[in-house]
Design a protein around this motif. Sequence first.
Motif, PDB file in Angstrom:
ATOM      1  N   VAL A  42       0.847  -1.200   0.000  1.00 17.02           N
ATOM      2  CA  VAL A  42       0.000   0.000   0.000  1.00 17.02           C
ATOM      3  C   VAL A  42       0.882   1.250   0.000  1.00 17.02           C
ATOM      4  O   VAL A  42       0.558   2.249  -0.669  1.00 17.02           O
ATOM      5  CB  VAL A  42      -0.948  -0.002   1.210  1.00 17.02           C
ATOM      6  N   ALA A  43       2.004   1.198   0.724  1.00 12.31           N
ATOM      7  CA  ALA A  43       2.908   2.350   0.782  1.00 12.31           C
ATOM      8  C   ALA A  43       3.488   2.677  -0.596  1.00 12.31           C
ATOM      9  O   ALA A  43       3.746   3.850  -0.911  1.00 12.31           O
ATOM     10  CB  ALA A  43       4.037   2.085   1.774  1.00 12.31           C
ATOM     11  N   THR A  44       3.684   1.660  -1.430  1.00 12.84           N
ATOM     12  CA  THR A  44       4.237   1.916  -2.767  1.00 12.84           C
ATOM     13  C   THR A  44       3.271   2.708  -3.642  1.00 12.84           C
ATOM     14  O   THR A  44       3.668   3.231  -4.690  1.00 12.84           O
ATOM     15  CB  THR A  44       4.581   0.592  -3.486  1.00 12.84           C
ATOM     16  N   LEU A  45       2.027   2.808  -3.204  1.00 17.78           N
ATOM     17  CA  LEU A  45       1.041   3.568  -3.973  1.00 17.78           C
ATOM     18  C   LEU A  45       1.404   5.058  -3.996  1.00 17.78           C
ATOM     19  O   LEU A  45       1.082   5.761  -4.954  1.00 17.78           O
ATOM     20  CB  LEU A  45      -0.351   3.369  -3.375  1.00 17.78           C
ATOM     21  N   VAL A  46       2.076   5.531  -2.923  1.00 13.69           N
ATOM     22  CA  VAL A  46       2.419   6.959  -2.832  1.00 13.69           C
ATOM     23  C   VAL A  46       3.364   7.382  -3.954  1.00 13.69           C
ATOM     24  O   VAL A  46       3.063   8.322  -4.714  1.00 13.69           O
ATOM     25  CB  VAL A  46       3.011   7.284  -1.446  1.00 13.69           C
ATOM     26  N   PRO A  47       4.536   6.728  -4.120  1.00 11.14           N
ATOM     27  CA  PRO A  47       5.398   7.136  -5.247  1.00 11.14           C
ATOM     28  C   PRO A  47       4.786   6.835  -6.613  1.00 11.14           C
ATOM     29  O   PRO A  47       5.071   7.530  -7.595  1.00 11.14           O
ATOM     30  CB  PRO A  47       6.685   6.318  -5.026  1.00 11.14           C
ATOM     31  N   LEU A  48       3.925   5.813  -6.687  1.00 15.05           N
ATOM     32  CA  LEU A  48       3.265   5.514  -7.958  1.00 15.05           C
ATOM     33  C   LEU A  48       2.352   6.667  -8.368  1.00 15.05           C
ATOM     34  O   LEU A  48       2.393   7.125  -9.515  1.00 15.05           O
ATOM     35  CB  LEU A  48       2.458   4.223  -7.852  1.00 15.05           C
ATOM     36  N   VAL A  49       1.533   7.146  -7.430  1.00 13.84           N
ATOM     37  CA  VAL A  49       0.637   8.272  -7.724  1.00 13.84           C
ATOM     38  C   VAL A  49       1.452   9.519  -8.055  1.00 13.84           C
ATOM     39  O   VAL A  49       1.120  10.266  -8.987  1.00 13.84           O
ATOM     40  CB  VAL A  49      -0.303   8.534  -6.534  1.00 13.84           C
TER      41      VAL A  49
ATOM     42  N   GLU B   1      10.409   6.620  -9.246  1.00 18.60           N
ATOM     43  CA  GLU B   1      10.567   5.213  -9.622  1.00 18.60           C
ATOM     44  C   GLU B   1      11.488   4.484  -8.652  1.00 18.60           C
ATOM     45  O   GLU B   1      11.219   3.337  -8.261  1.00 18.60           O
ATOM     46  CB  GLU B   1      11.110   5.130 -11.055  1.00 18.60           C
ATOM     47  N   LEU B   2      12.579   5.143  -8.251  1.00 12.76           N
ATOM     48  CA  LEU B   2      13.503   4.525  -7.297  1.00 12.76           C
ATOM     49  C   LEU B   2      12.848   4.358  -5.938  1.00 12.76           C
ATOM     50  O   LEU B   2      13.053   3.340  -5.253  1.00 12.76           O
ATOM     51  CB  LEU B   2      14.772   5.376  -7.179  1.00 12.76           C
ATOM     52  N   CYS B   3      12.057   5.348  -5.541  1.00 16.71           N
ATOM     53  CA  CYS B   3      11.340   5.267  -4.267  1.00 16.71           C
ATOM     54  C   CYS B   3      10.372   4.092  -4.280  1.00 16.71           C
ATOM     55  O   CYS B   3      10.275   3.327  -3.304  1.00 16.71           O
ATOM     56  CB  CYS B   3      10.602   6.585  -4.011  1.00 16.71           C
ATOM     57  N   TRP B   4       9.646   3.940  -5.387  1.00 15.40           N
ATOM     58  CA  TRP B   4       8.727   2.802  -5.509  1.00 15.40           C
ATOM     59  C   TRP B   4       9.492   1.494  -5.404  1.00 15.40           C
ATOM     60  O   TRP B   4       9.067   0.559  -4.708  1.00 15.40           O
ATOM     61  CB  TRP B   4       7.997   2.869  -6.849  1.00 15.40           C
ATOM     62  N   LEU B   5      10.632   1.409  -6.075  1.00 19.86           N
ATOM     63  CA  LEU B   5      11.419   0.180  -6.102  1.00 19.86           C
ATOM     64  C   LEU B   5      11.920  -0.180  -4.712  1.00 19.86           C
ATOM     65  O   LEU B   5      11.867  -1.346  -4.303  1.00 19.86           O
ATOM     66  CB  LEU B   5      12.596   0.337  -7.065  1.00 19.86           C
ATOM     67  N   VAL B   6      12.381   0.810  -3.968  1.00 23.10           N
ATOM     68  CA  VAL B   6      12.889   0.559  -2.610  1.00 23.10           C
ATOM     69  C   VAL B   6      11.765   0.061  -1.705  1.00 23.10           C
ATOM     70  O   VAL B   6      11.928  -0.925  -0.973  1.00 23.10           O
ATOM     71  CB  VAL B   6      13.530   1.840  -2.032  1.00 23.10           C
ATOM     72  N   LEU B   7      10.615   0.743  -1.738  1.00 20.41           N
ATOM     73  CA  LEU B   7       9.493   0.330  -0.896  1.00 20.41           C
ATOM     74  C   LEU B   7       9.007  -1.068  -1.270  1.00 20.41           C
ATOM     75  O   LEU B   7       8.677  -1.879  -0.402  1.00 20.41           O
ATOM     76  CB  LEU B   7       8.345   1.337  -1.028  1.00 20.41           C
ATOM     77  N   PHE B   8       8.975  -1.343  -2.561  1.00 15.68           N
ATOM     78  CA  PHE B   8       8.526  -2.661  -2.985  1.00 15.68           C
ATOM     79  C   PHE B   8       9.505  -3.739  -2.542  1.00 15.68           C
ATOM     80  O   PHE B   8       9.103  -4.822  -2.106  1.00 15.68           O
ATOM     81  CB  PHE B   8       8.361  -2.711  -4.508  1.00 15.68           C
ATOM     82  N   ALA B   9      10.813  -3.456  -2.648  1.00 14.56           N
ATOM     83  CA  ALA B   9      11.821  -4.427  -2.240  1.00 14.56           C
ATOM     84  C   ALA B   9      11.732  -4.716  -0.750  1.00 14.56           C
ATOM     85  O   ALA B   9      11.861  -5.867  -0.310  1.00 14.56           O
ATOM     86  CB  ALA B   9      13.205  -3.904  -2.603  1.00 14.56           C
ATOM     87  N   VAL B  10      11.501  -3.685   0.049  1.00 19.14           N
ATOM     88  CA  VAL B  10      11.354  -3.873   1.494  1.00 19.14           C
ATOM     89  C   VAL B  10      10.127  -4.730   1.796  1.00 19.14           C
ATOM     90  O   VAL B  10      10.173  -5.644   2.618  1.00 19.14           O
ATOM     91  CB  VAL B  10      11.258  -2.514   2.225  1.00 19.14           C
ATOM     92  N   GLY B  11       9.019  -4.418   1.126  1.00 25.95           N
ATOM     93  CA  GLY B  11       7.828  -5.217   1.314  1.00 25.95           C
ATOM     94  C   GLY B  11       7.992  -6.643   0.862  1.00 25.95           C
ATOM     95  O   GLY B  11       7.468  -7.585   1.476  1.00 25.95           O
ATOM     96  N   PHE B  12       8.755  -6.840  -0.197  1.00 24.47           N
ATOM     97  CA  PHE B  12       9.021  -8.167  -0.723  1.00 24.47           C
ATOM     98  C   PHE B  12       9.774  -9.011   0.293  1.00 24.47           C
ATOM     99  O   PHE B  12       9.529 -10.212   0.458  1.00 24.47           O
ATOM    100  CB  PHE B  12       9.833  -8.024  -2.013  1.00 24.47           C
ATOM    101  N   ALA B  13      10.708  -8.364   1.010  1.00 22.06           N
ATOM    102  CA  ALA B  13      11.523  -9.078   1.989  1.00 22.06           C
ATOM    103  C   ALA B  13      10.876  -9.135   3.367  1.00 22.06           C
ATOM    104  O   ALA B  13      11.366  -9.882   4.236  1.00 22.06           O
ATOM    105  CB  ALA B  13      12.904  -8.419   2.080  1.00 22.06           C
TER     106      ALA B  13
END
Length: 318
Positions: A263-270, A302-314
């Motif tokens: 859900v947090a990755t939605l912020v940089p996506l928007v 894009e980098l912010c989204w990637l970092v948040l997604f990677a953290v959520g993935f792990a």
Amino acid sequence: MPQLPPLPMDVDVVRRATWVRVPSALLRTARPRQWVKNLLVFAAPLTGSELTARQFEARGGSALGGAALAFVAFTLASCAVYFVNDTVDAERDRQHPRKCRRPIASGELSEGAAVTVAGLCLVAALTLSLTAPGYGLTVAITAYLVTSFLYSLGLKHLAVLELVLVASGFVLRALGGAASSQVPPSGWFVLVCSLGALLVATAKRHTELAGLGGPAAAHRPSLQHYTASGLRVAQRVIALAMVAAYLAWALMEPDPRERVWHVATLVPLVAALVRFDRLTSRGTTSHIEDLLIRDTWMILFELCWLVLFAVGFAAPAM
């Protein structure tokens, strides 16, 4: 046998220039800057619901290896499409303020050479796809080639359908990567991917129409069926639908810790979508893809989204 006189300096220079000019023309027609689109093949193995952080150590290597194979195959296939497209559009490109500098339109590269290279790339792409597990990648590559060639040969003149065909190229890349990496994509993944691709295609038409103005239809006949305001409305509706689909995907994540990060990755996506909307609000004849990879703010989002997604993935493995 009498010794031939040395070549005049100007002839020698011309021959050397040819050795440089032809490879340069081939490379520019292959459009390396567009190869970034093929990174979509990595989307499924990095976001697939069945490849969680706990499974990544066991399956991640083979999944990413399969995606890398798909990347090379789609790069070859897209090169074949670019050579054919530029050959078909050579006459129209000569009337375009930017496309007139393309090697085939400018006469730097002959149409015969372009078609030959296209054939070689096509055979190489299909042959390589057959080395992937199953036939999913081959089907995706074949579908991409068929739809792209039909697009180049005439379907690009049909309004709306041409947008769907352009968007399908992005989706087929993602599905091809999923098949090659053997990571089944979720329905939400396909939906978000499809809406994102349609968004880019619509924005591209808007910038072309706004940038070229009245003569736009002469360069791309389908533009006579669109209006700049209509394309802007469509672009924003698609963006909202994409956000809604992405949010639904994030909220349906079963693991609560991973769900929070999704859900947090939605912020940089928007934020990225808002930035993209602003950048495409003005007309330009430049490549729309440059807005995604060269604008500083877009890169940061894009980098912010990637970092948040990677953290959520792990997160589940922590």
